[in-house]
Scaffold this motif. Sequence first.
Motif, PDB file in Angstrom:
ATOM      1  N   ALA A 109       3.087   8.312  54.418  1.00 18.85           N
ATOM      2  CA  ALA A 109       3.914   7.354  55.714  1.00 18.85           C
ATOM      3  C   ALA A 109       4.604   8.361  56.497  1.00 18.85           C
ATOM      4  O   ALA A 109       3.521   8.244  58.225  1.00 18.85           O
ATOM      5  CB  ALA A 109       6.035   6.717  55.401  1.00 18.85           C
ATOM      6  N   ASP A 144      12.477   4.475  57.441  1.00 20.85           N
ATOM      7  CA  ASP A 144      12.216   4.444  55.737  1.00 20.85           C
ATOM      8  C   ASP A 144      13.523   2.941  55.471  1.00 20.85           C
ATOM      9  O   ASP A 144      15.358   3.291  55.804  1.00 20.85           O
ATOM     10  CB  ASP A 144      13.637   5.434  55.747  1.00 20.85           C
ATOM     11  CG  ASP A 144      14.079   5.707  54.937  1.00 20.85           C
ATOM     12  OD1 ASP A 144      13.427   5.068  53.831  1.00 20.85           O
ATOM     13  OD2 ASP A 144      14.381   6.706  54.434  1.00 20.85           O
ATOM     14  N   ASP A 174       8.535   3.299  55.758  1.00 18.85           N
ATOM     15  CA  ASP A 174       8.463   3.471  54.533  1.00 18.85           C
ATOM     16  C   ASP A 174       9.082   2.662  53.792  1.00 18.85           C
ATOM     17  O   ASP A 174      10.430   3.036  53.793  1.00 18.85           O
ATOM     18  CB  ASP A 174       8.361   5.563  54.258  1.00 18.85           C
ATOM     19  CG  ASP A 174       8.823   5.937  53.123  1.00 18.85           C
ATOM     20  OD1 ASP A 174       8.433   5.467  52.654  1.00 18.85           O
ATOM     21  OD2 ASP A 174       9.585   6.554  52.909  1.00 18.85           O
ATOM     22  N   LYS A 214       4.453   8.437  48.341  1.00 22.29           N
ATOM     23  CA  LYS A 214       3.873   7.539  49.819  1.00 22.29           C
ATOM     24  C   LYS A 214       5.182   7.705  50.846  1.00 22.29           C
ATOM     25  O   LYS A 214       4.942   7.751  52.066  1.00 22.29           O
ATOM     26  CB  LYS A 214       4.932   6.194  49.390  1.00 22.29           C
ATOM     27  CG  LYS A 214       5.623   5.220  49.967  1.00 22.29           C
ATOM     28  CD  LYS A 214       6.350   4.120  49.588  1.00 22.29           C
ATOM     29  CE  LYS A 214       7.472   4.344  48.643  1.00 22.29           C
ATOM     30  NZ  LYS A 214       8.241   4.696  49.897  1.00 22.29           N
ATOM     31  N   SER A 215       6.115   8.617  50.598  1.00 22.20           N
ATOM     32  CA  SER A 215       6.567   8.220  51.655  1.00 22.20           C
ATOM     33  C   SER A 215       5.915   9.917  52.354  1.00 22.20           C
ATOM     34  O   SER A 215       6.500   9.648  53.849  1.00 22.20           O
ATOM     35  CB  SER A 215       8.526   9.372  51.058  1.00 22.20           C
ATOM     36  OG  SER A 215       9.328   7.700  51.052  1.00 22.20           O
TER      37      SER A 215
END
Length: 325
Positions: free
Chosen positions: A91, A111, A189, A87-88
């Motif tokens: 992003a 973040d 994120d 996911k990060s």
Amino acid sequence: MAQFTYSRLSHLLRGSGNKLSVSRTRTEVKPGPACRVQFTRCQRSVDSKTLQERQRQQMVKGLPKQKPITGVKQVLVVASGKGGVGKSTTAVNLALGLLANDPLKSVGLLDADVYGPSIPKLMNLKGNPELSDNNLMIPLVNYGVPCMSMGFLVDDSAPIVWRGLMVMSAIERLLRQVDWGSLDYLVVDMPPGTGDVQLSISQNVPVAGAVIVSTPQDIALLDARRGAEMFKKVHVPVLGLVQNMSVFQCPNCNHQTHIFGSDGARQLAESLGVDLLGDVPLHLNIRETSDRGTPVVVSAPDSPEAEAYRKVASAVVQRLQEVNT
């Protein structure tokens, strides 16, 4: 300019910190039993609708009012039902893909994973944010993208030992007390799951759309479905799914292997009635560039992996236009 540190934020956060009644009207009815039954059913229907309306009004009263982030036109959240699905990384490369597709646009990166911030490593950023004259935190910038993360306020190995209320206060400060300047897109994120942070951001900030990241694996898709359904319940448009680690291609013989399954996210997107925004392969280049803090979109812009992220960014912009019209 003064620096904003973890200890200062902890100090600030530690310092902050109608019964529903339904009335029924009794009405005497003289006609026979059949009329009484019909009247009772009608009365129950009215009472049920009244109760639902009052409950809705109470819920609305309890929710915070959404307020835009100063200077930010559209907020995009990148989420996943569980951790470990990339996911990060998605992003970061989505934010850089938006900028690569249209350099005239301005893109920021937040973040929101307070317990496990990844943006400082992925964007190769270190140091504490300075404070502006208005006492706002100034984001750290790399590759043309201003970034904010709890990782800028703590050491790499230092754990964040906070309860939920302090985390919510920290998220509010990361959203509101940052000098974002003027941004066309703020990519957030999100932490994995469907907890307090997701609800807090969805209810406090007008979110333009959510991007759900998942691998094709069945166990990841179960949680991805929960994530998508959560955003639907809080009235955040689900722009679509990104199928990450979709296929592995052997660098020697070019044979393709679907390590985590084939087309699982595509099938989930169809069942949810949302778009599949793109497929991102499982590739060594993505992992190596991410670990070095040189995301593949900027370090290898002509590679197929970077092209995959730019296609996802284009699909996101197209879906945003559809949602806004």
